[in-house]
Scaffold this motif. Structure first.
Motif, short mmCIF file in Angstrom:
data_model
loop_
_atom_site.label_atom_id
_atom_site.label_comp_id
_atom_site.label_asym_id
_atom_site.label_seq_id
_atom_site.Cartn_x
_atom_site.Cartn_y
_atom_site.Cartn_z
N ARG A 97 -61.23 -119.36 -64.78
CA ARG A 97 -62.51 -120.07 -64.93
C ARG A 97 -63.68 -119.11 -64.77
NH1 ARG A 97 -59.57 -124.41 -62.11
NH2 ARG A 97 -59.28 -126.07 -63.65
N LYS A 98 -63.56 -118.15 -63.87
CA LYS A 98 -64.62 -117.15 -63.70
C LYS A 98 -64.78 -116.33 -64.98
CE LYS A 98 -64.34 -116.61 -58.72
NZ LYS A 98 -63.93 -115.75 -57.61
N GLU A 99 -63.69 -116.18 -65.72
CA GLU A 99 -63.74 -115.44 -66.99
C GLU A 99 -64.09 -116.36 -68.17
OE1 GLU A 99 -59.82 -113.77 -67.20
OE2 GLU A 99 -60.23 -112.33 -65.61
N ARG A 100 -64.40 -117.60 -67.84
CA ARG A 100 -64.76 -118.62 -68.84
C ARG A 100 -63.63 -118.92 -69.82
NH1 ARG A 100 -69.95 -120.13 -68.26
NH2 ARG A 100 -71.38 -118.67 -67.29
N TYR A 127 -60.81 -121.52 -70.78
CA TYR A 127 -60.62 -122.96 -70.60
C TYR A 127 -59.31 -123.24 -69.87
CZ TYR A 127 -59.68 -127.84 -71.58
OH TYR A 127 -59.36 -129.16 -71.44
N SER A 185 -53.09 -121.91 -71.07
CA SER A 185 -54.19 -121.18 -70.43
C SER A 185 -53.67 -120.08 -69.51
CB SER A 185 -55.11 -122.13 -69.67
OG SER A 185 -54.41 -122.79 -68.66
#
Length: 126
Positions: free
Chosen positions: A88-91, A93, A104
């Motif tokens: 999530r920090k790396e965007r 999904y 993911s």
């Protein structure tokens, strides 16, 4: 070409969830250690989870096996949660529901030396 693997015996039969937790702490939950842990825990969980179907749900044997399976399942979710935080920090999904979440995880596992071989996380040869 997609490689698939058939497991012939129980993976890591001499390791328990507490061993993994202790090791992850020693490794400071590094990205590589999380990938190794996910591969081990995921493979172990899905191997032993199938044992539940050998017993009646209200039997003593079922309850004993359920406790073991449950401990591996909880650890698997904890490791996945830490990896999802990184993603999530790396965007990248991450689905809110468990359904489809393996997709993911593939980029994370791939960059840390693993591939999905038909449901088993296997270390890359290269």
């Amino acid at each position: 070409m997609i490689k698939q693997v058939v497991m012939m015996s129980e993976p890591f039969d001499n390791v328990n969830p507490n061993d993994i937790i202790k090791w992850l702490k020693e490794e400071n939950y590094s990205e590589k250690s999380l990938a190794v842990a996910l591969a081990l825990v995921n493979n172990k969980f899905w191997w032993i989870e199938d044992d539940l179907y050998d017993y009646e749900e209200d039997s003593k044997e079922y309850e004993e096996i359920f406790a073991v399976v449950d401990s591996w399942g909880k650890l698997m979710k904890e490791v996945e949660k830490k990896i999802y935080g990184i993603l999530r920090k790396e965007r990248i999904y991450v689905p809110k529901k468990e359904q489809g979440s393996i997709r993911s995880l593939i980029p994370f596992m791939s960059r840390n030396g693993y591939y999905d071989a038909g449901g088993w996380w296997i270390e890359k040869d290269d």
